[in-house]
Design an enzyme around this catalytic site. Structure first.
Site, short mmCIF file in Angstrom:
data_model
loop_
_atom_site.label_atom_id
_atom_site.label_comp_id
_atom_site.label_asym_id
_atom_site.label_seq_id
_atom_site.Cartn_x
_atom_site.Cartn_y
_atom_site.Cartn_z
N SER A 128 0.81 -1.52 0.01
CA SER A 128 -0.28 -0.27 -0.08
C SER A 128 0.91 1.39 -0.20
CB SER A 128 -0.90 0.02 0.88
OG SER A 128 -1.73 1.19 1.08
N ASP A 298 -9.42 -5.26 -5.32
CA ASP A 298 -9.08 -3.98 -4.42
C ASP A 298 -9.68 -3.12 -5.50
OD1 ASP A 298 -7.64 -1.83 -3.74
OD2 ASP A 298 -5.43 -3.13 -3.95
N HIS A 331 -8.29 -4.33 -0.95
CA HIS A 331 -7.27 -3.85 -0.80
C HIS A 331 -6.37 -4.78 0.74
CE1 HIS A 331 -3.78 -0.29 -1.43
NE2 HIS A 331 -4.09 -0.41 0.47
#
Lengths: 354, 354
Positions: A128, A298, A331
């Site tokens: 991330s 995601d 995610h």
């Protein structure tokens, strides 16, 4: 700082696993909210945020590597950030903290590593926001990193993700308790933080996961009790209760201004500012190999962004593997779907160990 | 009311286009926020919310059909809702308005049509929430409707959509100006409404559209001016400015409590409560034909939901067409992508005119 301003002194909190043997250093950059406590250790036996990924015999194997995880510059778990005291005023920085960039996090980490006598990294791993920091590090200090693992990250945020993060920040600022950013540290704008976390959760997980996990299941109040929340507009569905409990868990654990600085830094980051070209890559990147992982569900960092990143790394001369995982958890999958992530990351790290 | 409570009197605002000739009535149910003013007419020449779809020679052709659009029960553009005066107290209903269901909207419309002497409908057209109302109408009054056009709607909301709408409602209630729902009508919780609208926009449009439309373009302040918004966390990207302008346009145009009642009604609706079975359909539905339209980029009512609805209608004996459109504009495409929607709806309606 990249966008102006100076930090007269900087502390970075970090934890390590394993022993340094030559150049076996592996640095982990975190997402927006975790601390440096990626995994348990003898000095801190509490489970870490990536407990199944880091440690002896784990995919990022501390029997083989000297693993270091830093709490990001700008965060609030021991590293300098908006919640730290400005030595020049004796008061917490708050919104007088300079604009934070992903590059500032990379820079501060680079200097901390130098202090530790570490100039060459065997690998950097970043999920991330940590993937952005890892990429920034490789671009800013070419030749000091041999291998990169980038997970659910991107060359730059897309406008839909920017909109959602911008709105999360605004939710915090809309809480009167935010007080223009000048709240007392002990009196956080918890209502705004709770709303921001709820919105965050809708972007971290996937519609598919929630369809299977919650469907249209209803909250069943205890006999004689009414539904939680507002009398006219209560929480009726289990998914609403889930968001509530996740929001409750988050508040008190993070400083509101730190959250905003880190969130904004993700919007601002753009590898193009470092000369990365989507078509031609970046000839100066000097990475030997890379593993790029994306998740099909995601919605925040859609998988085509990891595909684009992998393409850039390949064109930049790195031997690049791209893994497109069908995890349901969106995610957040790298934190949850160990069944899929452990073999992929473990397999790549094993090759680096040879 | 379906979930308890009584409305002692009900008014519904409506507009019509074309002339009644036998059974040529076409009813349009709206999404959450529009009024009955779907299109301009001699009595109100202002463009309507579906100006390109309704009128003489348009896809829903008022030269052929007698078209009627109602402002939904529970809304605030002339129909009875939370912003209306409760005749028993002389005060606005506010949060004392009974829980609103999609079925209540269908029921009230059915009774209004009966007042107008209309018992048989040639067709019902409903986008988004209006598609739920249209389906409820067909299920509650079988045999009174021959044809259905359902656009970007569903048999029931999924948990991700519920979470996002629940959060929008909470954003409104978190505004201190909401005052537990007892704000003065002239003093709407505009800050909360603005935030809810911003969140709504991230669900109505698509990431793909914004990627092409905004990319990472920056707001360019006038010379000597600074960026809009908070000094430490300003609006920097055009997508943020777009959300701001859309939010500004929305507030003042809708009552906060009406918004919450309608939003909650969408979460509550479930065709299964009417005996609809995903595998077997509903043998009593008695529709002759149906057109179901879905949009591939719709994240709020994903296209597999329209596919499921089409399957149910087909199994219920209706001759059903399913159109899967690649429009970029997500859930809002039916309001924007006329190039794709006009021929599909126009083609279906032309067949009904014969």
């Amino acid at each position: 700082m990249r966008r102006g301003g100076v930090l007269p002194e900087v502390e970075l909190a970090y934890e390590t696993w394993g022993e340094a043997r030559g150049d076996n250093h592996v640095v982990i950059f975190t997402g927006l909210s975790p601390s440096a406590h990626a995994a348990s250790s003898t000095r801190d036996p509490d489970p870490g945020w990536w407990e199944n990924m880091v440690g002896p015999g784990k995919p990022i194997d501390s029997d083989v590597f000297h693993v270091i995880c830093f709490n990001s510059l700008g965060s609030c778990f021991g590293s300098t950030g908006a919640a730290s005291f400005n030595p020049e005023t004796g008061r917490r920085w708050g919104v007088d903290f300079p604009t934070l960039s992903i590059e500032d996090i990379a820079q501060a980490t680079h200097e901390a590593l130098r202090e530790l006598g570490i100039t060459q990294l065997h690998a950097i791993v970043g999920p991330s926001m940590g993937g952005m920091t890892a990429l920034a590090y490789c671009l800013m200090f070419p030749g000091t990193v041999r291998h990169l693992v980038s997970i659910s990250s991107a060359l730059a945020a897309e406008p839909h993700a920017i909109a959602l993060r911008s709105l999360q920040r605004e939710l915090i600022r809309s809480d009167p308790a935010w007080k223009g950013g000048r709240y007392a540290f002990e009196e956080q704008p918890v209502a705004g933080m709770r709303l921001a976390r709820k919105l965050g959760m809708t972007t971290y997980r996937s519609a598919q996961e929630w369809r299977e996990r919650f469907g249209r299941a209803r909250i069943q109040p205890d006999p004689g009790e009414s539904l939680p929340g507002d009398p006219a507009f209560p929480l009726r569905f289990e998914v609403e209760g889930y968001l509530q409990s996740r929001a409750d868990r988050f508040v008190g654990a993070f400083d509101a201004n730190c959250y905003q600085y880190l969130s904004q830094a993700m919007d601002l980051f753009d590898a193009a500012e470092h000369g990365v070209d989507a078509e031609r890559g970046h000839p100066g990147l000097a990475l030997e190999s890379a593993l790029v992982i994306g998740v099909e569900t995601d919605a925040l960092f859609p998988v085509h962004q990891q595909e684009a990143l992998a393409g850039v790394l390949r064109k930049s001369g790195a031997k690049t593997e791209f893994e497109r995982l069908p995890s349901l958890q969106g995610h957040d999958a790298f934190l949850v779907d160990m069944e899929r992530f452990v073999p992929v990351i473990g397999g790549f790290m094993k090759k680096l160990a040879k």
